[in-house]
Design a protein around this motif. Structure first.
Motif, PDB file in Angstrom:
ATOM      1  N   ALA A   1       0.852  -1.208   0.000  1.00 29.34           N
ATOM      2  CA  ALA A   1       0.000   0.000   0.000  1.00 29.34           C
ATOM      3  C   ALA A   1       0.875   1.240   0.000  1.00 29.34           C
ATOM      4  CB  ALA A   1      -0.904  -0.006   1.236  1.00 29.34           C
ATOM      5  N   GLN A   2       0.459   2.259  -0.740  1.00 32.80           N
ATOM      6  CA  GLN A   2       1.210   3.500  -0.827  1.00 32.80           C
ATOM      7  C   GLN A   2       1.062   4.319   0.440  1.00 32.80           C
ATOM      8  OE1 GLN A   2       2.230   5.941  -3.579  1.00 32.80           O
ATOM      9  NE2 GLN A   2       1.561   4.936  -5.450  1.00 32.80           N
ATOM     10  N   VAL A   3       2.123   5.051   0.797  1.00 35.26           N
ATOM     11  CA  VAL A   3       2.058   5.970   1.936  1.00 35.26           C
ATOM     12  C   VAL A   3       1.235   7.188   1.511  1.00 35.26           C
ATOM     13  CG1 VAL A   3       3.444   7.318   3.549  1.00 35.26           C
ATOM     14  CG2 VAL A   3       4.387   5.227   2.521  1.00 35.26           C
ATOM     15  N   PRO A   4       0.281   7.635   2.341  1.00 34.25           N
ATOM     16  CA  PRO A   4      -0.499   8.815   1.951  1.00 34.25           C
ATOM     17  C   PRO A   4       0.381  10.062   1.845  1.00 34.25           C
ATOM     18  CG  PRO A   4      -1.479   7.730   3.867  1.00 34.25           C
ATOM     19  CD  PRO A   4      -0.157   7.074   3.624  1.00 34.25           C
ATOM     20  N   VAL A   5       0.034  10.916   0.917  1.00 31.81           N
ATOM     21  CA  VAL A   5       0.727  12.184   0.716  1.00 31.81           C
ATOM     22  C   VAL A   5      -0.045  13.273   1.453  1.00 31.81           C
ATOM     23  CG1 VAL A   5       1.323  13.888  -1.049  1.00 31.81           C
ATOM     24  CG2 VAL A   5       1.714  11.453  -1.484  1.00 31.81           C
ATOM     25  N   ASN A   6       0.688  14.113   2.195  1.00 32.95           N
ATOM     26  CA  ASN A   6       0.036  15.209   2.930  1.00 32.95           C
ATOM     27  C   ASN A   6      -0.079  16.433   2.033  1.00 32.95           C
ATOM     28  OD1 ASN A   6      -0.036  13.687   5.324  1.00 32.95           O
ATOM     29  ND2 ASN A   6       2.091  14.271   5.786  1.00 32.95           N
ATOM     30  N   VAL A   7      -1.298  16.858   1.790  1.00 31.71           N
ATOM     31  CA  VAL A   7      -1.545  18.020   0.933  1.00 31.71           C
ATOM     32  C   VAL A   7      -2.173  19.115   1.774  1.00 31.71           C
ATOM     33  CG1 VAL A   7      -2.735  18.875  -1.123  1.00 31.71           C
ATOM     34  CG2 VAL A   7      -1.913  16.496  -1.062  1.00 31.71           C
ATOM     35  N   THR A   8      -1.456  20.227   1.917  1.00 34.65           N
ATOM     36  CA  THR A   8      -1.978  21.373   2.669  1.00 34.65           C
ATOM     37  C   THR A   8      -2.541  22.394   1.691  1.00 34.65           C
ATOM     38  OG1 THR A   8      -0.325  21.027   4.404  1.00 34.65           O
ATOM     39  CG2 THR A   8      -1.373  23.202   4.316  1.00 34.65           C
ATOM     40  N   VAL A   9      -3.757  22.848   1.970  1.00 32.31           N
ATOM     41  CA  VAL A   9      -4.412  23.841   1.109  1.00 32.31           C
ATOM     42  C   VAL A   9      -4.798  25.036   1.971  1.00 32.31           C
ATOM     43  CG1 VAL A   9      -6.348  24.312  -0.447  1.00 32.31           C
ATOM     44  CG2 VAL A   9      -5.330  22.016  -0.388  1.00 32.31           C
ATOM     45  N   THR A  10      -4.303  26.219   1.616  1.00 28.25           N
ATOM     46  CA  THR A  10      -4.703  27.434   2.341  1.00 28.25           C
ATOM     47  C   THR A  10      -5.860  28.102   1.600  1.00 28.25           C
ATOM     48  OG1 THR A  10      -3.361  29.130   1.242  1.00 28.25           O
ATOM     49  CG2 THR A  10      -2.237  27.729   2.866  1.00 28.25           C
ATOM     50  N   GLY A  11      -6.636  28.877   2.315  1.00 27.40           N
ATOM     51  CA  GLY A  11      -7.816  29.489   1.697  1.00 27.40           C
ATOM     52  C   GLY A  11      -8.845  28.441   1.351  1.00 27.40           C
ATOM     53  N   ALA A  12      -8.883  27.397   2.178  1.00 23.33           N
ATOM     54  CA  ALA A  12      -9.681  26.208   1.862  1.00 23.33           C
ATOM     55  C   ALA A  12     -11.174  26.491   1.800  1.00 23.33           C
ATOM     56  CB  ALA A  12      -9.394  25.116   2.894  1.00 23.33           C
ATOM     57  N   ALA A  13     -11.625  27.547   2.489  1.00 18.74           N
ATOM     58  CA  ALA A  13     -13.060  27.856   2.475  1.00 18.74           C
ATOM     59  C   ALA A  13     -13.438  28.807   1.344  1.00 18.74           C
ATOM     60  CB  ALA A  13     -13.477  28.458   3.819  1.00 18.74           C
ATOM     61  N   GLY A  14     -12.470  29.208   0.545  1.00 15.86           N
ATOM     62  CA  GLY A  14     -12.748  30.135  -0.552  1.00 15.86           C
ATOM     63  C   GLY A  14     -13.300  29.415  -1.771  1.00 15.86           C
ATOM     64  N   GLN A  15     -13.539  30.194  -2.823  1.00 17.08           N
ATOM     65  CA  GLN A  15     -14.185  29.570  -3.986  1.00 17.08           C
ATOM     66  C   GLN A  15     -13.232  28.660  -4.771  1.00 17.08           C
ATOM     67  OE1 GLN A  15     -15.674  31.843  -7.166  1.00 17.08           O
ATOM     68  NE2 GLN A  15     -13.974  33.308  -7.180  1.00 17.08           N
ATOM     69  N   PRO A  35      -2.982   7.704  -2.066  1.00 13.34           N
ATOM     70  CA  PRO A  35      -3.895   8.217  -1.034  1.00 13.34           C
ATOM     71  C   PRO A  35      -3.435   9.572  -0.498  1.00 13.34           C
ATOM     72  CG  PRO A  35      -2.662   6.297  -0.234  1.00 13.34           C
ATOM     73  CD  PRO A  35      -2.202   6.548  -1.627  1.00 13.34           C
ATOM     74  N   VAL A  36      -4.363  10.381  -0.034  1.00 16.17           N
ATOM     75  CA  VAL A  36      -4.016  11.723   0.457  1.00 16.17           C
ATOM     76  C   VAL A  36      -4.600  12.004   1.828  1.00 16.17           C
ATOM     77  CG1 VAL A  36      -3.715  12.802  -1.818  1.00 16.17           C
ATOM     78  CG2 VAL A  36      -5.971  12.784  -0.795  1.00 16.17           C
ATOM     79  N   ASN A  37      -3.830  12.779   2.601  1.00 16.24           N
ATOM     80  CA  ASN A  37      -4.342  13.423   3.805  1.00 16.24           C
ATOM     81  C   ASN A  37      -4.503  14.899   3.462  1.00 16.24           C
ATOM     82  OD1 ASN A  37      -4.047  11.142   5.593  1.00 16.24           O
ATOM     83  ND2 ASN A  37      -1.835  11.526   5.580  1.00 16.24           N
ATOM     84  N   LEU A  38      -5.694  15.436   3.652  1.00 16.09           N
ATOM     85  CA  LEU A  38      -5.910  16.861   3.391  1.00 16.09           C
ATOM     86  C   LEU A  38      -5.756  17.645   4.687  1.00 16.09           C
ATOM     87  CD1 LEU A  38      -8.920  17.021   0.903  1.00 16.09           C
ATOM     88  CD2 LEU A  38      -6.610  17.942   0.540  1.00 16.09           C
ATOM     89  N   ARG A  39      -4.985  18.728   4.607  1.00 15.00           N
ATOM     90  CA  ARG A  39      -4.779  19.611   5.758  1.00 15.00           C
ATOM     91  C   ARG A  39      -5.181  21.008   5.320  1.00 15.00           C
ATOM     92  NH1 ARG A  39      -1.765  16.839   9.374  1.00 15.00           N
ATOM     93  NH2 ARG A  39      -0.903  18.686  10.402  1.00 15.00           N
ATOM     94  N   LEU A  40      -6.284  21.494   5.860  1.00 16.60           N
ATOM     95  CA  LEU A  40      -6.855  22.748   5.396  1.00 16.60           C
ATOM     96  C   LEU A  40      -6.506  23.884   6.352  1.00 16.60           C
ATOM     97  CD1 LEU A  40     -10.448  21.451   4.455  1.00 16.60           C
ATOM     98  CD2 LEU A  40      -8.272  21.153   3.255  1.00 16.60           C
ATOM     99  N   LEU A  41      -5.996  24.975   5.783  1.00 19.31           N
ATOM    100  CA  LEU A  41      -5.672  26.154   6.595  1.00 19.31           C
ATOM    101  C   LEU A  41      -6.618  27.290   6.235  1.00 19.31           C
ATOM    102  CD1 LEU A  41      -3.765  27.600   8.644  1.00 19.31           C
ATOM    103  CD2 LEU A  41      -2.363  28.280   6.675  1.00 19.31           C
ATOM    104  N   GLU A  42      -7.204  27.881   7.256  1.00 20.00           N
ATOM    105  CA  GLU A  42      -8.059  29.056   7.068  1.00 20.00           C
ATOM    106  C   GLU A  42      -7.789  30.054   8.185  1.00 20.00           C
ATOM    107  OE1 GLU A  42      -9.916  30.956   5.510  1.00 20.00           O
ATOM    108  OE2 GLU A  42     -10.456  29.893   3.681  1.00 20.00           O
ATOM    109  N   ILE A  43      -8.304  31.259   7.987  1.00 17.50           N
ATOM    110  CA  ILE A  43      -8.291  32.231   9.079  1.00 17.50           C
ATOM    111  C   ILE A  43      -9.416  31.838  10.044  1.00 17.50           C
ATOM    112  CG2 ILE A  43      -7.256  34.085   7.721  1.00 17.50           C
ATOM    113  CD1 ILE A  43     -10.061  35.205   7.216  1.00 17.50           C
ATOM    114  N   PRO A  44      -9.309  32.255  11.325  1.00 21.54           N
ATOM    115  CA  PRO A  44     -10.277  31.778  12.322  1.00 21.54           C
ATOM    116  C   PRO A  44     -11.743  31.993  11.907  1.00 21.54           C
ATOM    117  CG  PRO A  44      -8.456  32.882  13.419  1.00 21.54           C
ATOM    118  CD  PRO A  44      -8.215  33.041  11.938  1.00 21.54           C
ATOM    119  N   GLN A  45     -12.049  33.134  11.297  1.00 14.97           N
ATOM    120  CA  GLN A  45     -13.443  33.424  10.916  1.00 14.97           C
ATOM    121  C   GLN A  45     -13.989  32.446   9.890  1.00 14.97           C
ATOM    122  OE1 GLN A  45     -10.717  35.494  11.266  1.00 14.97           O
ATOM    123  NE2 GLN A  45     -11.283  37.343  10.127  1.00 14.97           N
TER     124      GLN A  45
END
Ligand code: NAX
Length: 328
Positions: A1-15, A35-45
Protein backbone atom coordinates in the motif's frame (compact mmCIF):
# COMPACT_ATOMS: atom_id res chain seq x y z
CA UNK A 1 0.00 0.00 0.00
CA UNK A 2 1.21 3.50 -0.83
CA UNK A 3 2.06 5.97 1.94
CA UNK A 4 -0.50 8.81 1.95
CA UNK A 5 0.73 12.18 0.72
CA UNK A 6 0.04 15.21 2.93
CA UNK A 7 -1.54 18.02 0.93
CA UNK A 8 -1.98 21.37 2.67
CA UNK A 9 -4.41 23.84 1.11
CA UNK A 10 -4.70 27.43 2.34
CA UNK A 11 -7.82 29.49 1.70
CA UNK A 12 -9.68 26.21 1.86
CA UNK A 13 -13.06 27.86 2.47
CA UNK A 14 -12.75 30.13 -0.55
CA UNK A 15 -14.18 29.57 -3.99
CA UNK A 16 -11.04 28.06 -5.52
CA UNK A 17 -10.72 25.87 -2.44
CA UNK A 18 -14.23 24.56 -2.98
CA UNK A 19 -13.45 23.68 -6.60
CA UNK A 20 -10.07 22.18 -5.73
CA UNK A 21 -10.49 19.99 -2.67
CA UNK A 22 -12.87 17.45 -4.20
CA UNK A 23 -10.58 16.93 -7.16
CA UNK A 24 -7.57 16.40 -4.91
CA UNK A 25 -9.52 13.92 -2.80
CA UNK A 26 -10.70 12.02 -5.86
CA UNK A 27 -7.11 11.40 -6.98
CA UNK A 28 -6.74 13.92 -9.77
CA UNK A 29 -3.87 15.81 -8.16
CA UNK A 30 -1.46 12.92 -7.66
CA UNK A 31 -2.94 10.04 -9.59
CA UNK A 32 -5.32 7.16 -8.95
CA UNK A 33 -2.92 5.13 -6.77
CA UNK A 34 -1.92 7.79 -4.26
CA UNK A 35 -3.90 8.22 -1.03
CA UNK A 36 -4.02 11.72 0.46
CA UNK A 37 -4.34 13.42 3.81
CA UNK A 38 -5.91 16.86 3.39
CA UNK A 39 -4.78 19.61 5.76
CA UNK A 40 -6.85 22.75 5.40
CA UNK A 41 -5.67 26.15 6.60
CA UNK A 42 -8.06 29.06 7.07
CA UNK A 43 -8.29 32.23 9.08
CA UNK A 44 -10.28 31.78 12.32
CA UNK A 45 -13.44 33.42 10.92
CA UNK A 46 -13.58 30.91 8.07
CA UNK A 47 -12.71 27.74 10.00
CA UNK A 48 -16.35 26.82 10.45
CA UNK A 49 -16.97 27.08 6.71
CA UNK A 50 -13.89 24.92 6.06
CA UNK A 51 -15.25 22.36 8.51
CA UNK A 52 -18.45 22.31 6.48
CA UNK A 53 -16.42 21.52 3.37
CA UNK A 54 -14.62 18.80 5.33
CA UNK A 55 -18.03 17.28 6.14
CA UNK A 56 -18.88 17.22 2.45
CA UNK A 57 -15.54 15.61 1.66
CA UNK A 58 -16.42 12.87 4.16
CA UNK A 59 -19.77 12.48 2.46
CA UNK A 60 -18.11 11.70 -0.87
CA UNK A 61 -16.51 8.57 0.64
CA UNK A 62 -13.50 9.00 -1.65
CA UNK A 63 -11.46 5.78 -1.44
CA UNK A 64 -8.15 7.70 -1.62
CA UNK A 65 -8.98 10.27 1.07
CA UNK A 66 -7.40 9.14 4.35
CA UNK A 67 -8.06 12.20 6.51
CA UNK A 68 -9.18 15.83 6.53
CA UNK A 69 -8.01 18.24 9.22
CA UNK A 70 -8.81 21.92 9.56
CA UNK A 71 -6.38 24.41 11.12
CA UNK A 72 -6.11 28.12 11.78
CA UNK A 73 -2.43 27.79 12.64
CA UNK A 74 0.11 27.66 9.82
CA UNK A 75 2.71 25.66 11.78
CA UNK A 76 0.22 22.88 12.36
CA UNK A 77 -1.22 23.00 8.86
CA UNK A 78 2.16 22.69 7.12
CA UNK A 79 3.55 20.07 9.48
CA UNK A 80 4.67 17.19 7.27
CA UNK A 81 3.29 18.78 4.08
CA UNK A 82 4.47 17.15 0.85
CA UNK A 83 2.37 19.43 -1.35
CA UNK A 84 1.44 22.96 -0.28
CA UNK A 85 -1.17 24.84 -2.30
CA UNK A 86 -1.13 28.46 -1.17
CA UNK A 87 -4.47 29.75 -2.39
CA UNK A 88 -5.60 32.15 0.37
CA UNK A 89 -4.37 35.70 -0.11
CA UNK A 90 -5.36 39.28 0.60
CA UNK A 91 -7.25 40.65 -2.41
CA UNK A 92 -6.71 44.17 -3.69
CA UNK A 93 -9.51 46.40 -2.43
CA UNK A 94 -10.51 49.83 -3.69
CA UNK A 95 -7.87 52.48 -3.32
CA UNK A 96 -5.15 50.00 -2.39
CA UNK A 97 -1.72 50.78 -3.86
CA UNK A 98 0.66 48.04 -4.94
CA UNK A 99 2.81 48.64 -1.86
CA UNK A 100 -0.18 48.17 0.45
CA UNK A 101 -1.16 44.99 -1.36
CA UNK A 102 2.34 43.53 -1.16
CA UNK A 103 2.60 44.45 2.51
CA UNK A 104 -0.75 42.86 3.37
CA UNK A 105 0.26 39.69 1.56
CA UNK A 106 3.64 39.74 3.25
CA UNK A 107 1.69 39.33 6.48
CA UNK A 108 0.35 36.05 5.09
CA UNK A 109 3.20 34.59 3.04
CA UNK A 110 6.06 35.36 5.42
CA UNK A 111 4.64 33.29 8.31
CA UNK A 112 3.56 30.59 5.88
CA UNK A 113 7.10 30.41 4.46
CA UNK A 114 8.44 30.15 8.00
CA UNK A 115 5.96 27.40 8.82
CA UNK A 116 6.95 25.46 5.69
CA UNK A 117 10.59 25.85 6.64
CA UNK A 118 9.91 24.65 10.16
CA UNK A 119 7.80 21.61 9.52
CA UNK A 120 7.12 20.64 5.93
CA UNK A 121 8.48 17.39 4.49
CA UNK A 122 11.92 17.55 2.82
CA UNK A 123 10.34 16.99 -0.58
CA UNK A 124 7.68 19.70 -0.17
CA UNK A 125 6.37 21.17 -3.42
CA UNK A 126 4.88 24.62 -3.04
CA UNK A 127 2.47 26.16 -5.55
CA UNK A 128 1.32 29.73 -4.91
CA UNK A 129 -2.04 30.58 -6.47
CA UNK A 130 -3.01 33.59 -4.33
CA UNK A 131 -2.22 36.92 -5.97
CA UNK A 132 0.11 38.62 -6.57
CA UNK A 133 1.26 35.03 -7.01
CA UNK A 134 4.87 35.48 -8.20
CA UNK A 135 5.79 37.91 -5.45
CA UNK A 136 3.89 36.00 -2.78
CA UNK A 137 5.89 32.93 -3.78
CA UNK A 138 9.12 34.92 -3.50
CA UNK A 139 8.17 36.13 -0.01
CA UNK A 140 7.38 32.59 1.17
CA UNK A 141 10.59 31.24 -0.40
CA UNK A 142 12.69 33.95 1.26
CA UNK A 143 11.47 32.74 4.65
CA UNK A 144 12.18 29.09 3.99
CA UNK A 145 15.99 29.05 3.69
CA UNK A 146 16.23 25.31 4.38
CA UNK A 147 13.96 24.39 1.46
CA UNK A 148 15.55 24.36 -2.00
CA UNK A 149 14.34 27.49 -3.83
CA UNK A 150 13.27 25.34 -6.81
CA UNK A 151 10.53 23.87 -4.62
CA UNK A 152 8.66 27.22 -4.65
CA UNK A 153 6.56 27.95 -7.73
CA UNK A 154 3.70 30.25 -8.74
CA UNK A 155 0.82 29.45 -11.03
CA UNK A 156 0.67 30.56 -14.67
CA UNK A 157 -0.92 27.31 -15.83
CA UNK A 158 -4.34 28.94 -16.03
CA UNK A 159 -2.90 31.53 -18.40
CA UNK A 160 -1.27 28.71 -20.36
CA UNK A 161 -4.54 26.80 -20.64
CA UNK A 162 -6.41 29.97 -21.62
CA UNK A 163 -3.87 30.59 -24.38
CA UNK A 164 -4.18 26.99 -25.63
CA UNK A 165 -7.95 27.32 -25.94
CA UNK A 166 -7.82 30.69 -27.68
CA UNK A 167 -5.27 29.46 -30.21
CA UNK A 168 -7.14 26.21 -30.83
CA UNK A 169 -10.34 28.16 -31.54
CA UNK A 170 -8.56 30.50 -33.92
CA UNK A 171 -6.97 27.61 -35.86
CA UNK A 172 -10.01 25.39 -35.59
CA UNK A 173 -7.93 22.53 -34.15
CA UNK A 174 -8.13 20.51 -30.94
CA UNK A 175 -6.13 21.80 -27.97
CA UNK A 176 -4.27 18.47 -28.03
CA UNK A 177 -2.88 19.36 -31.46
CA UNK A 178 -1.01 22.35 -30.01
CA UNK A 179 2.34 21.84 -28.28
CA UNK A 180 5.00 24.09 -26.78
CA UNK A 181 3.03 27.19 -26.00
CA UNK A 182 4.65 29.48 -23.43
CA UNK A 183 3.56 32.06 -20.89
CA UNK A 184 6.48 34.32 -19.94
CA UNK A 185 6.84 36.63 -16.96
CA UNK A 186 4.37 37.69 -14.31
CA UNK A 187 0.89 36.31 -13.65
CA UNK A 188 -0.56 39.75 -14.37
CA UNK A 189 -1.78 41.78 -17.31
CA UNK A 190 1.86 42.12 -18.50
CA UNK A 191 2.29 38.37 -19.04
CA UNK A 192 3.34 37.37 -22.53
CA UNK A 193 1.71 34.36 -24.21
CA UNK A 194 4.19 33.21 -26.89
CA UNK A 195 3.04 31.24 -29.94
CA UNK A 196 6.29 31.59 -31.90
CA UNK A 197 7.66 28.30 -30.58
CA UNK A 198 4.29 26.58 -30.46
CA UNK A 199 3.87 23.61 -32.79
CA UNK A 200 0.61 22.94 -34.55
CA UNK A 201 0.55 19.96 -36.88
CA UNK A 202 4.07 20.42 -38.21
CA UNK A 203 4.28 24.19 -38.33
CA UNK A 204 4.66 26.95 -35.73
CA UNK A 205 1.69 28.55 -34.05
CA UNK A 206 2.61 31.94 -35.47
CA UNK A 207 2.94 30.61 -39.02
CA UNK A 208 -0.32 28.69 -38.72
CA UNK A 209 -2.12 31.85 -37.56
CA UNK A 210 -0.29 34.16 -39.97
CA UNK A 211 -2.24 37.13 -38.65
CA UNK A 212 -0.11 39.65 -36.77
CA UNK A 213 -3.08 41.93 -36.06
CA UNK A 214 -4.96 39.07 -34.38
CA UNK A 215 -1.88 38.15 -32.38
CA UNK A 216 -1.28 41.68 -31.12
CA UNK A 217 -4.81 43.02 -30.81
CA UNK A 218 -6.80 39.96 -29.86
CA UNK A 219 -4.84 36.94 -28.71
CA UNK A 220 -2.37 38.58 -26.33
CA UNK A 221 -4.89 40.95 -24.68
CA UNK A 222 -7.61 38.26 -24.50
CA UNK A 223 -5.32 35.88 -22.62
CA UNK A 224 -3.89 38.60 -20.39
CA UNK A 225 -7.29 40.08 -19.51
CA UNK A 226 -9.27 36.86 -19.33
CA UNK A 227 -9.52 37.03 -15.55
CA UNK A 228 -11.26 40.40 -15.75
CA UNK A 229 -13.59 39.12 -18.49
CA UNK A 230 -14.61 36.18 -16.29
CA UNK A 231 -15.39 38.52 -13.40
CA UNK A 232 -17.45 40.70 -15.74
CA UNK A 233 -19.44 37.71 -17.04
CA UNK A 234 -19.76 35.57 -13.93
CA UNK A 235 -19.83 38.21 -11.23
CA UNK A 236 -17.04 36.30 -9.49
CA UNK A 237 -13.44 35.51 -10.33
CA UNK A 238 -12.22 32.32 -12.01
CA UNK A 239 -12.53 29.44 -9.59
CA UNK A 240 -13.04 26.04 -11.24
CA UNK A 241 -10.59 26.89 -14.04
CA UNK A 242 -8.04 28.12 -11.50
CA UNK A 243 -8.46 24.92 -9.48
CA UNK A 244 -8.09 22.89 -12.67
CA UNK A 245 -4.84 24.67 -13.49
CA UNK A 246 -3.48 24.01 -9.99
CA UNK A 247 -4.27 20.32 -10.47
CA UNK A 248 -2.49 20.32 -13.86
CA UNK A 249 0.57 22.08 -12.42
CA UNK A 250 1.10 19.69 -9.51
CA UNK A 251 0.17 16.58 -11.50
CA UNK A 252 2.80 17.40 -14.12
CA UNK A 253 5.38 18.36 -11.48
CA UNK A 254 4.99 14.99 -9.78
CA UNK A 255 4.36 12.77 -12.81
CA UNK A 256 6.36 14.54 -15.53
CA UNK A 257 5.36 16.42 -18.68
CA UNK A 258 4.78 14.42 -21.88
CA UNK A 259 7.68 13.93 -24.31
CA UNK A 260 7.65 16.43 -27.14
CA UNK A 261 5.78 19.09 -25.24
CA UNK A 262 6.29 21.58 -22.45
CA UNK A 263 4.12 23.71 -20.21
CA UNK A 264 4.36 27.02 -18.36
CA UNK A 265 5.10 27.61 -14.70
CA UNK A 266 6.57 30.45 -12.68
CA UNK A 267 9.81 29.06 -11.25
CA UNK A 268 12.96 30.50 -9.71
CA UNK A 269 15.03 32.10 -12.46
CA UNK A 270 18.62 30.94 -12.86
CA UNK A 271 19.23 33.83 -15.24
CA UNK A 272 17.86 31.98 -18.28
CA UNK A 273 16.61 34.20 -21.12
CA UNK A 274 17.93 37.32 -19.37
CA UNK A 275 15.45 37.03 -16.50
CA UNK A 276 17.35 38.19 -13.40
CA UNK A 277 18.37 35.36 -11.13
CA UNK A 278 16.16 34.98 -8.07
CA UNK A 279 12.93 36.22 -9.64
CA UNK A 280 10.02 33.78 -9.76
CA UNK A 281 9.00 34.20 -13.38
CA UNK A 282 7.03 32.12 -15.85
CA UNK A 283 9.07 30.09 -18.34
CA UNK A 284 8.63 27.20 -20.74
CA UNK A 285 9.27 24.21 -18.48
CA UNK A 286 9.39 20.44 -18.55
CA UNK A 287 9.16 18.22 -15.52
CA UNK A 288 11.71 15.40 -15.32
CA UNK A 289 12.39 13.20 -12.30
CA UNK A 290 10.03 15.27 -10.19
CA UNK A 291 11.77 18.61 -10.90
CA UNK A 292 10.92 21.52 -13.15
CA UNK A 293 13.56 22.37 -15.75
CA UNK A 294 13.52 25.55 -17.82
CA UNK A 295 13.57 24.70 -21.54
CA UNK A 296 16.84 26.06 -22.91
CA UNK A 297 18.06 27.37 -26.22
CA UNK A 298 14.93 28.98 -27.67
CA UNK A 299 15.52 31.86 -30.03
CA UNK A 300 13.68 34.96 -28.88
CA UNK A 301 12.91 37.50 -31.61
CA UNK A 302 12.56 41.22 -30.94
CA UNK A 303 8.74 41.10 -30.75
CA UNK A 304 8.88 38.53 -27.95
CA UNK A 305 11.93 40.07 -26.29
CA UNK A 306 10.21 43.41 -25.85
CA UNK A 307 7.16 41.80 -24.23
CA UNK A 308 9.11 39.46 -21.97
CA UNK A 309 11.19 42.42 -20.80
CA UNK A 310 8.10 44.46 -19.86
CA UNK A 311 6.72 41.68 -17.68
CA UNK A 312 10.08 40.86 -16.11
CA UNK A 313 10.60 44.54 -15.32
CA UNK A 314 7.32 44.50 -13.43
CA UNK A 315 8.55 41.49 -11.45
CA UNK A 316 11.80 43.30 -10.64
CA UNK A 317 9.82 46.31 -9.42
CA UNK A 318 7.66 44.10 -7.23
CA UNK A 319 10.80 42.53 -5.80
CA UNK A 320 12.22 46.00 -5.04
CA UNK A 321 8.96 46.93 -3.33
CA UNK A 322 8.93 43.82 -1.12
CA UNK A 323 12.64 44.27 -0.40
CA UNK A 324 11.90 47.81 0.82
CA UNK A 325 9.26 46.34 3.12
CA UNK A 326 11.87 43.94 4.47
CA UNK A 327 9.94 40.94 3.12
CA UNK A 328 12.75 39.41 1.05
P1 NAX B 1 -11.78 33.69 -1.97
O1 NAX B 1 -11.81 35.08 -1.41
O2 NAX B 1 -13.03 33.01 -2.36
O3 NAX B 1 -11.04 32.73 -0.93
C1 NAX B 1 -9.84 33.07 -0.31
C2 NAX B 1 -9.83 32.36 1.03
O4 NAX B 1 -8.54 32.56 1.60
C3 NAX B 1 -10.86 32.90 2.02
O5 NAX B 1 -11.65 31.83 2.50
C4 NAX B 1 -10.01 33.50 3.13
O6 NAX B 1 -10.58 33.36 4.41
C5 NAX B 1 -8.73 32.68 2.99
N1 NAX B 1 -7.54 33.28 3.59
C6 NAX B 1 -7.21 34.59 3.66
N2 NAX B 1 -6.07 34.75 4.36
C7 NAX B 1 -5.67 33.52 4.73
C8 NAX B 1 -4.58 33.03 5.49
N3 NAX B 1 -3.67 33.87 6.01
N4 NAX B 1 -4.47 31.71 5.68
C9 NAX B 1 -5.39 30.87 5.17
N5 NAX B 1 -6.46 31.27 4.48
C10 NAX B 1 -6.60 32.58 4.25
O7 NAX B 1 -10.75 33.76 -3.19
P2 NAX B 1 -10.57 32.73 -4.39
O8 NAX B 1 -11.49 33.10 -5.49
O9 NAX B 1 -10.60 31.36 -3.86
O10 NAX B 1 -9.11 33.12 -4.89
C11 NAX B 1 -7.97 32.88 -4.08
C12 NAX B 1 -6.74 33.57 -4.67
O11 NAX B 1 -6.44 33.06 -5.96
C13 NAX B 1 -6.90 35.07 -4.86
O12 NAX B 1 -5.72 35.71 -4.40
C14 NAX B 1 -7.01 35.23 -6.36
O13 NAX B 1 -6.57 36.50 -6.79
C15 NAX B 1 -6.09 34.12 -6.82
N6 NAX B 1 -6.22 33.69 -8.22
C16 NAX B 1 -5.10 33.33 -8.88
C17 NAX B 1 -5.11 32.84 -10.17
C18 NAX B 1 -3.84 32.42 -10.85
O14 NAX B 1 -3.93 32.08 -12.03
N7 NAX B 1 -2.66 32.45 -10.24
C19 NAX B 1 -6.37 32.76 -10.92
C20 NAX B 1 -7.59 32.73 -10.05
C21 NAX B 1 -7.53 33.64 -8.86
O15 NAX B 1 -7.87 34.95 -9.25
Amino acid sequence: AQVPVNVTVTGAAGQIGYALLFRIASGQLLGPDTPVNLRLLEIPQAVQAAEGTAMELDDCAFPLLRSVDVFDDARQAFDGANVALLVGARPRTKGMERGDLLEANGGIFKPQGEAINAGAADDVRVLVVGNPANSNALIAQAHAPDVPAEQFTAMTRLDHNRALSQLAKKLNVQVSEIKKLTIWGNHSATQYPDIFHAEVNGTTGAAAVNDQAWLENEFIPTVAKRGAAIIEARGASSAASAANAAIDHVYDWVNGTPEGDWTSAAVMSDGSYGVPEGLISSFPVVSRGGQWEIVQGLEIDSFSRERIDVSVKELSEEREAIAKLGLV
